[in-house]
Design a protein around this motif. Sequence first.
Motif, PDB file in Angstrom:
ATOM      1  N   LEU A 102      -0.039   8.143  -0.780  1.00 38.41           N
ATOM      2  CA  LEU A 102       0.033   9.577  -0.471  1.00 38.41           C
ATOM      3  C   LEU A 102      -0.224  10.415  -1.715  1.00 38.41           C
ATOM      4  O   LEU A 102      -0.909  11.428  -1.672  1.00 38.41           O
ATOM      5  CB  LEU A 102       1.415   9.907   0.110  1.00 38.41           C
ATOM      6  N   MET A 103       0.368   9.997  -2.826  1.00 35.68           N
ATOM      7  CA  MET A 103       0.276  10.826  -4.036  1.00 35.68           C
ATOM      8  C   MET A 103      -1.112  10.809  -4.658  1.00 35.68           C
ATOM      9  O   MET A 103      -1.513  11.765  -5.305  1.00 35.68           O
ATOM     10  CB  MET A 103       1.291  10.352  -5.070  1.00 35.68           C
ATOM     11  N   ILE A 104      -1.836   9.690  -4.519  1.00 40.51           N
ATOM     12  CA  ILE A 104      -3.157   9.639  -5.132  1.00 40.51           C
ATOM     13  C   ILE A 104      -4.254  10.030  -4.140  1.00 40.51           C
ATOM     14  O   ILE A 104      -5.419  10.046  -4.492  1.00 40.51           O
ATOM     15  CB  ILE A 104      -3.470   8.243  -5.716  1.00 40.51           C
ATOM     16  N   GLY A 105      -3.850  10.331  -2.903  1.00 39.48           N
ATOM     17  CA  GLY A 105      -4.846  10.757  -1.924  1.00 39.48           C
ATOM     18  C   GLY A 105      -5.632   9.617  -1.321  1.00 39.48           C
ATOM     19  O   GLY A 105      -6.847   9.691  -1.184  1.00 39.48           O
ATOM     20  N   ALA A 106      -4.931   8.530  -0.955  1.00 36.16           N
ATOM     21  CA  ALA A 106      -5.610   7.392  -0.329  1.00 36.16           C
ATOM     22  C   ALA A 106      -5.027   7.170   1.065  1.00 36.16           C
ATOM     23  O   ALA A 106      -3.947   7.672   1.379  1.00 36.16           O
ATOM     24  CB  ALA A 106      -5.428   6.137  -1.175  1.00 36.16           C
ATOM     25  N   ARG A 107      -5.747   6.426   1.892  1.00 34.51           N
ATOM     26  CA  ARG A 107      -5.253   6.173   3.250  1.00 34.51           C
ATOM     27  C   ARG A 107      -4.248   5.024   3.279  1.00 34.51           C
ATOM     28  O   ARG A 107      -3.436   4.930   4.182  1.00 34.51           O
ATOM     29  CB  ARG A 107      -6.412   5.856   4.182  1.00 34.51           C
ATOM     30  N   ASP A 108      -4.340   4.133   2.329  1.00 34.48           N
ATOM     31  CA  ASP A 108      -3.378   3.024   2.284  1.00 34.48           C
ATOM     32  C   ASP A 108      -3.489   2.388   0.900  1.00 34.48           C
ATOM     33  O   ASP A 108      -4.233   2.882   0.055  1.00 34.48           O
ATOM     34  CB  ASP A 108      -3.672   1.992   3.394  1.00 34.48           C
ATOM     35  N   VAL A 109      -2.773   1.280   0.688  1.00 35.02           N
ATOM     36  CA  VAL A 109      -2.940   0.546  -0.568  1.00 35.02           C
ATOM     37  C   VAL A 109      -4.252  -0.242  -0.515  1.00 35.02           C
ATOM     38  O   VAL A 109      -4.903  -0.312   0.531  1.00 35.02           O
ATOM     39  CB  VAL A 109      -1.754  -0.409  -0.823  1.00 35.02           C
ATOM     40  N   ALA A 110      -4.614  -0.868  -1.622  1.00 35.14           N
ATOM     41  CA  ALA A 110      -5.907  -1.553  -1.678  1.00 35.14           C
ATOM     42  C   ALA A 110      -5.957  -2.739  -0.720  1.00 35.14           C
ATOM     43  O   ALA A 110      -6.974  -2.995  -0.085  1.00 35.14           O
ATOM     44  CB  ALA A 110      -6.201  -2.013  -3.096  1.00 35.14           C
ATOM     45  N   PHE A 111      -4.862  -3.478  -0.614  1.00 30.49           N
ATOM     46  CA  PHE A 111      -4.838  -4.670   0.245  1.00 30.49           C
ATOM     47  C   PHE A 111      -3.682  -4.556   1.239  1.00 30.49           C
ATOM     48  O   PHE A 111      -2.600  -5.102   1.011  1.00 30.49           O
ATOM     49  CB  PHE A 111      -4.659  -5.932  -0.601  1.00 30.49           C
ATOM     50  N   PRO A 112      -3.900  -3.856   2.359  1.00 30.73           N
ATOM     51  CA  PRO A 112      -2.788  -3.608   3.284  1.00 30.73           C
ATOM     52  C   PRO A 112      -2.160  -4.883   3.833  1.00 30.73           C
ATOM     53  O   PRO A 112      -0.938  -4.968   3.975  1.00 30.73           O
ATOM     54  CB  PRO A 112      -3.439  -2.801   4.411  1.00 30.73           C
ATOM     55  N   ARG A 113      -2.990  -5.887   4.118  1.00 29.38           N
ATOM     56  CA  ARG A 113      -2.391  -7.094   4.717  1.00 29.38           C
ATOM     57  C   ARG A 113      -1.636  -7.919   3.696  1.00 29.38           C
ATOM     58  O   ARG A 113      -0.618  -8.530   3.994  1.00 29.38           O
ATOM     59  CB  ARG A 113      -3.469  -7.918   5.414  1.00 29.38           C
ATOM     60  N   LEU A 114      -2.130  -7.909   2.461  1.00 27.48           N
ATOM     61  CA  LEU A 114      -1.393  -8.559   1.380  1.00 27.48           C
ATOM     62  C   LEU A 114      -0.037  -7.874   1.203  1.00 27.48           C
ATOM     63  O   LEU A 114       0.982  -8.519   0.937  1.00 27.48           O
ATOM     64  CB  LEU A 114      -2.198  -8.472   0.087  1.00 27.48           C
ATOM     65  N   ASN A 115      -0.040  -6.558   1.408  1.00 22.50           N
ATOM     66  CA  ASN A 115       1.180  -5.774   1.296  1.00 22.50           C
ATOM     67  C   ASN A 115       2.214  -6.228   2.320  1.00 22.50           C
ATOM     68  O   ASN A 115       3.383  -6.452   2.002  1.00 22.50           O
ATOM     69  CB  ASN A 115       0.812  -4.301   1.508  1.00 22.50           C
ATOM     70  N   LEU A 116       1.758  -6.417   3.557  1.00 21.08           N
ATOM     71  CA  LEU A 116       2.655  -6.890   4.607  1.00 21.08           C
ATOM     72  C   LEU A 116       3.137  -8.306   4.292  1.00 21.08           C
ATOM     73  O   LEU A 116       4.315  -8.632   4.445  1.00 21.08           O
ATOM     74  CB  LEU A 116       1.929  -6.867   5.960  1.00 21.08           C
ATOM     75  N   MET A 117       2.213  -9.118   3.782  1.00 21.13           N
ATOM     76  CA  MET A 117       2.578 -10.491   3.423  1.00 21.13           C
ATOM     77  C   MET A 117       3.664 -10.477   2.346  1.00 21.13           C
ATOM     78  O   MET A 117       4.614 -11.257   2.396  1.00 21.13           O
ATOM     79  CB  MET A 117       1.344 -11.231   2.925  1.00 21.13           C
ATOM     80  N   SER A 118       3.540  -9.587   1.368  1.00 22.41           N
ATOM     81  CA  SER A 118       4.558  -9.482   0.325  1.00 22.41           C
ATOM     82  C   SER A 118       5.927  -9.227   0.945  1.00 22.41           C
ATOM     83  O   SER A 118       6.932  -9.774   0.502  1.00 22.41           O
ATOM     84  CB  SER A 118       4.261  -8.332  -0.636  1.00 22.41           C
TER      85      SER A 118
END
Lengths: 534, 105, 202
Positions: A102-118
């Motif tokens: 949100l703060m950098i103006g992006a729609r999500d993190v670079a690797f959304p599925r890796l994020n969920l896996m984390s």
Amino acid sequence: MANHTIAETITIPYLEEKGLLSWLTSTDHKRISIMYLLSISTFFVLAGISALLLRFELLMPGKTIVDAHTYNVLFTFHGAVMVFLFIVPGLAASFGNFLIPLMIGARDVAFPRLNLMSYWIYLLGALIILISLSKPADTGWTFYTPYSIRTGTDVILLTFGIFVLGFSSILTGLNFIVTIHKLRAPGMTWHRLPLFIWASYATAILQVLATPVIAISLLLLIAERVFGIGFFDPAKGGDPILFQHFFWFYSHPAVYIMIIPAMGVISEVIPVFSRKPIFGYKAIAYSSLAIALISFFVWAHHMFVSGMSEVAATIFSFLTFLVAIPTAIKVFNWTATLYKGSIDLKSPMLYALSFIFLFTIGGLTGVFLGALAADVHLHDTYFVVAHMHYVMIGGTIMGFFAALHFWYPKMTGKMFNEKVAKIAWAFVFIGFNVTFFPQFILGTQGMPRRYADYPPQFHSLNELSSIGSWILGIGMFVMAINLLRGLFNGEKAPQNPFNSLSLEWQVPSPPPHENFEEIPHVTDWTYGYGKKSA
Amino acid sequence: MDTKAHADETINHITPYRIYVLVWVTLMVLTVISVGVSYFHFGIFNIVVALAVASVKASLVALYFMHLKYEDKITWVFALYPLGLLALLIGLSISDVFFRAVVSP
Amino acid sequence: MEGVEKIEHVHGHHVDPVVEYQSLKFGMWLFIATELLLFGGLFAAYTIFRAKFPEMFAEQHLELNKTLGALNTAVLILSSLTMALGVTSIQRGKPKRLALFLLLTILLGLAFGVNKYFEYSAKFHHHIYPGTSIFFSLYFTMTGLHMLHVFAGMALLTTMLVLTLRGRFSDKYYTPVEVSGLYWHLVDLIWIYLFPLLYLIA
């Protein structure tokens, strides 16, 4: 999700879809953030209850409620869960996940599925740690050899759980670094980034580069117990202090994994509630990186009385003082931001100010402990316990509470009761100081840490400390009730209740799934308070 | 997908097969050298030579096989920073392990 | 692997292919940094113990089979070559050639594993285990952890092989192949140090 068109996903608030499965399989960074927030809060409560039990045991000399072994198990549980399940993932994984895109103006993190896996890996690690409670370890959260090799309790499962958590931490950090490098909105240059982003970036570097060292030391500890490899066993030519080196090579930087995001929160809250641009933006930004760098040089100040060589102790004592400099730079700049600001004492600001005050005490007492000569006397006394809690609760947790109250309207779309929040803050602030300030005095009087009992001359201060822990507990309870009530009975939150200029407040509360209808073009930094209409 | 094709031409370097084979030959020669050297005794220089050869090999792998040569600065930073930290871990641990006062039992 | 389906993924619209390519590669370099420090702990332990017990290292390393070690080094370096050639193949739009090179790489990884199996069994046969001495503990933990990474790399490359055979990659899209290749080269890189440190002590 799959049934919606793209145009729809952009307008649907991220909280809309119900059902546990829709949460557990969501790759939306905001949902993952909320899942982290709920998980870490649960573990915070569990570890907090064990702390209250510890303090209850120490209310009076002699046995109060638990025997010595149970006491050892309790403080191991308290330490390991607080550190590895709450405070290390804490702000970085919960608020970092919510705020970075949100703060950098992006729609999500670079690797959304890796994020969920984390997140799943985090849960798995937590599960393993909970299973290890069937035969709970009694080593303390530091697992020092040779005791951790010989104790009959279940060290292997606990350390393996922490090893798994390390993976989660590494992958989260990796994701954030790549996100901050590659997904900034057009015009969002490094020197326009919110300071929370700089803090998260520094934290992520530590997560990626320090965590593998604890991973290998815990693996070696497990191999030591299973195969008897002998690296840490003096009987086989090994060196038990080597384990401490490896352990603290991670665990000291980990202290900054815990504290830097909180510093980032403070840098966001202070200017909003002072209506002034942040003072010394670049100094604060680069001091985060400096802390990330220097924190790798100082690990062995935890080991001055472990039997380390005097040469090493002198080097490390000197290096330790260096780390105070970037921290002091931050405190200076926050204070300068407050100067002549129109200060609005809302609950997030109260917690932010508490951070500055309490963390300064925590930091300054750290200088005593970093000094070799003083540490020889104060090591393993309650002075260390008090210092650590002033940094961890007075610092990180105050920052966590500030973040919780500040971004609550954005995350939930609801408002909490501000008056009750202030009352809760008063209890927390007073309770905290009553609990831990006496421990500084107990420490200088020579009361050692990690014992279930103490001689009668320490009674009155211990009693005071235990009473303080109840006040602190009441404060947190009231806060939790207030925030939970807000979810159901709170007023609907406006888009920008605190008049912040940062990007996350320029989208609806709660934000839609893909954050921005159109990716914003950034033309200025986020701290232009007092100049514009803001 | 057109942007991708365009991107490949501009941002991605294609190494010819020939270069890779050349690097491989060098790596094999270096391996033979390091094995050969181990049959002679130069004292401390054995390990120096062994590590030097290994480092040349590792650099070749990183620069050519891993394309580090064509990467941007920030990738270099994150590739080299761990090596600095490793030196730090080893160096400062040694400042302890080999300077401990001998305590007679 | 992240990114394989990113393009058609609902939440993936925010990433255009160029950014995705750069992100994934950068992400893998960060992961490599992590791996280097994971092994770093072992290298630190090695340095300290070798300085502490030079005679033990000089004597006991003779138990290791230098020929097998050198052979495995050659195998791994060759597998790095085939991997690199595979990347160039797909960059030039030759998926069949990529599949062949991937298969070769995996087979070479397997050969490395088989070789290691014989090496370990020979050690066990002589009653040498982790815990026999500090040197052998180092030998087993370092090569064992490395072996785990070889397996992980092989799993990754097998996935790439399957995807290649399904026609997923072309000269327009090969990000996952290149990134998996990076990981495989890391495995080679670590062995390049393990070999002289364990087998070639004079």
